[in-house]
Design a protein around this motif. Structure first.
Motif, PDB file in Angstrom:
ATOM      1  N   LYS A  13      -5.280  -3.776   1.650  1.00 22.11           N
ATOM      2  CA  LYS A  13      -5.479  -2.678   2.366  1.00 22.11           C
ATOM      3  C   LYS A  13      -5.343  -1.879   1.402  1.00 22.11           C
ATOM      4  O   LYS A  13      -6.430  -1.295  -0.235  1.00 22.11           O
ATOM      5  N   THR A  31      -1.981   7.900   2.100  1.00 25.18           N
ATOM      6  CA  THR A  31      -0.847   8.373   3.098  1.00 25.18           C
ATOM      7  C   THR A  31       0.417   7.846   2.633  1.00 25.18           C
ATOM      8  O   THR A  31       1.299   8.506   1.864  1.00 25.18           O
ATOM      9  N   GLY A  32       0.241   6.597   2.696  1.00 30.83           N
ATOM     10  CA  GLY A  32       1.846   5.399   1.471  1.00 30.83           C
ATOM     11  C   GLY A  32       2.577   6.276   0.876  1.00 30.83           C
ATOM     12  O   GLY A  32       3.844   6.458   0.513  1.00 30.83           O
ATOM     13  N   ARG A  36       5.900   8.042  -0.412  1.00 33.69           N
ATOM     14  CA  ARG A  36       6.442   7.570  -1.688  1.00 33.69           C
ATOM     15  C   ARG A  36       6.524   8.710  -2.893  1.00 33.69           C
ATOM     16  O   ARG A  36       7.879   8.580  -2.568  1.00 33.69           O
ATOM     17  N   GLU A  57       8.255   2.947  11.168  1.00 38.11           N
ATOM     18  CA  GLU A  57       7.898   4.126  12.368  1.00 38.11           C
ATOM     19  C   GLU A  57       7.374   4.797  11.497  1.00 38.11           C
ATOM     20  O   GLU A  57       6.494   5.554  10.257  1.00 38.11           O
ATOM     21  N   VAL A  59       4.796   8.570  10.751  1.00 34.87           N
ATOM     22  CA  VAL A  59       5.489   9.721  10.471  1.00 34.87           C
ATOM     23  C   VAL A  59       4.798  10.859  11.113  1.00 34.87           C
ATOM     24  O   VAL A  59       3.762   9.894  11.618  1.00 34.87           O
ATOM     25  N   GLY A  85      -4.735   4.232   4.963  1.00 37.63           N
ATOM     26  CA  GLY A  85      -3.408   3.653   5.588  1.00 37.63           C
ATOM     27  C   GLY A  85      -3.733   5.188   6.750  1.00 37.63           C
ATOM     28  O   GLY A  85      -2.749   5.476   7.262  1.00 37.63           O
ATOM     29  N   ARG A  88      -3.761   6.501  11.641  1.00 37.97           N
ATOM     30  CA  ARG A  88      -3.194   5.249  11.461  1.00 37.97           C
ATOM     31  C   ARG A  88      -3.502   5.442  13.198  1.00 37.97           C
ATOM     32  O   ARG A  88      -2.583   4.360  13.953  1.00 37.97           O
ATOM     33  N   GLN A  92      -4.912  10.456  14.837  1.00 38.50           N
ATOM     34  CA  GLN A  92      -5.297  11.121  13.599  1.00 38.50           C
ATOM     35  C   GLN A  92      -6.968  11.492  13.134  1.00 38.50           C
ATOM     36  O   GLN A  92      -7.582  11.584  12.945  1.00 38.50           O
ATOM     37  N   ARG A 127       5.921  -8.852  -1.642  1.00 38.88           N
ATOM     38  CA  ARG A 127       5.259  -7.801  -3.002  1.00 38.88           C
ATOM     39  C   ARG A 127       6.341  -7.247  -3.126  1.00 38.88           C
ATOM     40  O   ARG A 127       7.747  -6.912  -3.339  1.00 38.88           O
ATOM     41  N   ARG A 160       9.715  -2.160  -2.139  1.00 44.42           N
ATOM     42  CA  ARG A 160       9.698  -1.223  -0.978  1.00 44.42           C
ATOM     43  C   ARG A 160      11.262  -1.342   0.201  1.00 44.42           C
ATOM     44  O   ARG A 160      11.466  -2.593   0.748  1.00 44.42           O
ATOM     45  N   ARG A 171       7.323  -2.183  11.402  1.00 40.27           N
ATOM     46  CA  ARG A 171       5.976  -2.325  11.865  1.00 40.27           C
ATOM     47  C   ARG A 171       4.459  -2.680  11.783  1.00 40.27           C
ATOM     48  O   ARG A 171       3.305  -2.443  12.650  1.00 40.27           O
TER      49      ARG A 171
HETATM   50  P1  ADP Z   1       1.556  -0.561   5.123  1.00 41.28           P
HETATM   51  O1  ADP Z   1       0.073  -0.629   5.727  1.00 41.28           O
HETATM   52  O2  ADP Z   1       1.862  -2.065   4.290  1.00 41.28           O
HETATM   53  O3  ADP Z   1       2.762  -0.102   6.601  1.00 41.28           O
HETATM   54  P2  ADP Z   1       1.648   1.951   3.698  1.00 41.28           P
HETATM   55  O4  ADP Z   1       1.609   2.575   2.537  1.00 41.28           O
HETATM   56  O5  ADP Z   1       0.239   2.142   4.438  1.00 41.28           O
HETATM   57  O6  ADP Z   1       1.918   0.541   4.322  1.00 41.28           O
HETATM   58  O7  ADP Z   1       2.467   3.124   5.012  1.00 41.28           O
HETATM   59  C1  ADP Z   1       4.086   2.635   4.409  1.00 41.28           C
HETATM   60  C2  ADP Z   1       4.629   3.953   6.071  1.00 41.28           C
HETATM   61  O8  ADP Z   1       4.510   5.289   5.784  1.00 41.28           O
HETATM   62  C3  ADP Z   1       4.642   3.890   7.755  1.00 41.28           C
HETATM   63  O9  ADP Z   1       4.479   2.419   7.989  1.00 41.28           O
HETATM   64  C4  ADP Z   1       4.888   4.898   7.711  1.00 41.28           C
HETATM   65  O10 ADP Z   1       5.767   4.982   8.395  1.00 41.28           O
HETATM   66  C5  ADP Z   1       4.007   5.558   6.986  1.00 41.28           C
HETATM   67  N1  ADP Z   1       2.591   6.049   6.703  1.00 41.28           N
HETATM   68  C6  ADP Z   1       1.978   5.828   5.760  1.00 41.28           C
HETATM   69  N2  ADP Z   1       0.549   6.973   6.437  1.00 41.28           N
HETATM   70  C7  ADP Z   1       0.546   7.379   7.540  1.00 41.28           C
HETATM   71  C8  ADP Z   1       0.285   7.687   8.762  1.00 41.28           C
HETATM   72  N3  ADP Z   1      -0.877   7.865   8.510  1.00 41.28           N
HETATM   73  N4  ADP Z   1       1.246   8.753   9.424  1.00 41.28           N
HETATM   74  C9  ADP Z   1       2.596   7.416  10.767  1.00 41.28           C
HETATM   75  N5  ADP Z   1       2.895   7.749   9.101  1.00 41.28           N
HETATM   76  C10 ADP Z   1       1.974   7.028   8.094  1.00 41.28           C
END
Ligand code: ADP
Ligand code: ZN
Length: 218
Positions: A13, A31-32, A36, A57, A59, A85, A88, A92, A127, A160, A171
């Motif tokens: 993604k 959002t990830g 970060r 988990e 958020v 992201g 999820r 949402q 990665r 990461r 995950r």
């Molecule tokens: P990936 O899709 O590879 O798991 P992301 O960078 O999209 O990586 O997300 C990493 C982490 O950030 C998720 O495992 C979660 O903890 C948090 N996160 C990201 N987007 C959301 C969301 N929309 N709702 C809840 N948690 C989120």
């Protein structure tokens, strides 16, 4: 165009969204990445968020929704955006629909990136992400020119915390339980477009661009 990318962790993604964003000029909202970056800034909220993330988990919705609402109100998101992201889970997804509806707009495309579990695990373990610009590399499949260094900005590449094996299994489970139901949600609304994610980056990107050039899914 209002677009989102759905897919399990490791499906690509972030890589696709970064490239599509550059090509089409639509802002990439991950959002990830937002979380970060928050972690680098420090503070109480950042600590809380980092705890959920490193365990694999989600958020809590309340935090995520606040961040997304604020971002989508920005000037650069009015014509187009690429969500990566988010959403999820169903809560949402419903909130996103409501936010857009309030502006008289709707989502136009939800890309579902399909990748098998074995490939996912391999991609995640390989990665590496640039600490400065967020560019994504892979020590098996998408090597940087110099080990540990970003091709784009010379930043430092790191693994990461949630790409460690213990967090990865969780995950994938969370994805199956919380996020996979969105496939049906967007299928029902008629905007789901499936993309084969194992045939190489260029092929998947070309498939997505073809959909966007036609004006979307719905
Ligand atoms: P990936 O899709 O590879 O798991 P992301 O960078 O999209 O990586 O997300 C990493 C982490 O950030 C998720 O495992 C979660 O903890 C948090 N996160 C990201 N987007 C959301 C969301 N929309 N709702 C809840 N948690 C989120
Ligand atoms: Zn970089």
């Amino acid at each position: 165009m209002y677009t989102l990318l759905l897919g399990p962790p490791g499906s690509g993604k972030g890589t696709y969204a970064t490239r599509l964003s550059k090509k089409r000029g639509a802002p990439h909202i991950s959002t990830g990445d937002i979380f970060r970056r928050l972690k680098e800034q420090g503070g109480e909220l950042a600590e809380e968020v980092a705890g959920y993330m490193s365990a694999g988990e989600l958020v809590p919705d309340e935090i995520v929704n606040r961040v997304v609402r604020e971002r989508l109100e920005a000037e650069d998101c009015q014509e187009s955006f690429l969500l990566d992201g988010y959403p999820r889970n169903l809560v949402q997804a419903q909130l996103l629909d409501q936010m857009l509806q309030a502006k008289g707009r709707t989502l136009q495309v939800a890309f579902q990136i399909e990748v098998g579990e074995e490939t996912l695990k391999k991609r995640i373990s390989g990665r590496r992400t640039c600490r400065s610009c967020g560019e994504i590399f892979n020590v098996f499949t998408l090597k940087p020119k110099t080990e540990g260094v970003c091709d784009r900005c010379n930043g430092e590449l790191y693994q990461r915390a949630d790409d460690r094996e213990e967090a990865v299994a969780n995950r994938l489970q969370v994805y199956g339980r919380e996020t996979a139901p969105l496939i049906e949600y967007y299928e029902k609304s008629g905007i789901l477009r499936q993309v084969a994610g194992e045939g190489g980056i260029d092929q998947a990107l070309a498939a997505m661009e073809a959909v966007l050039n036609k004006g979307g899914g719905g």
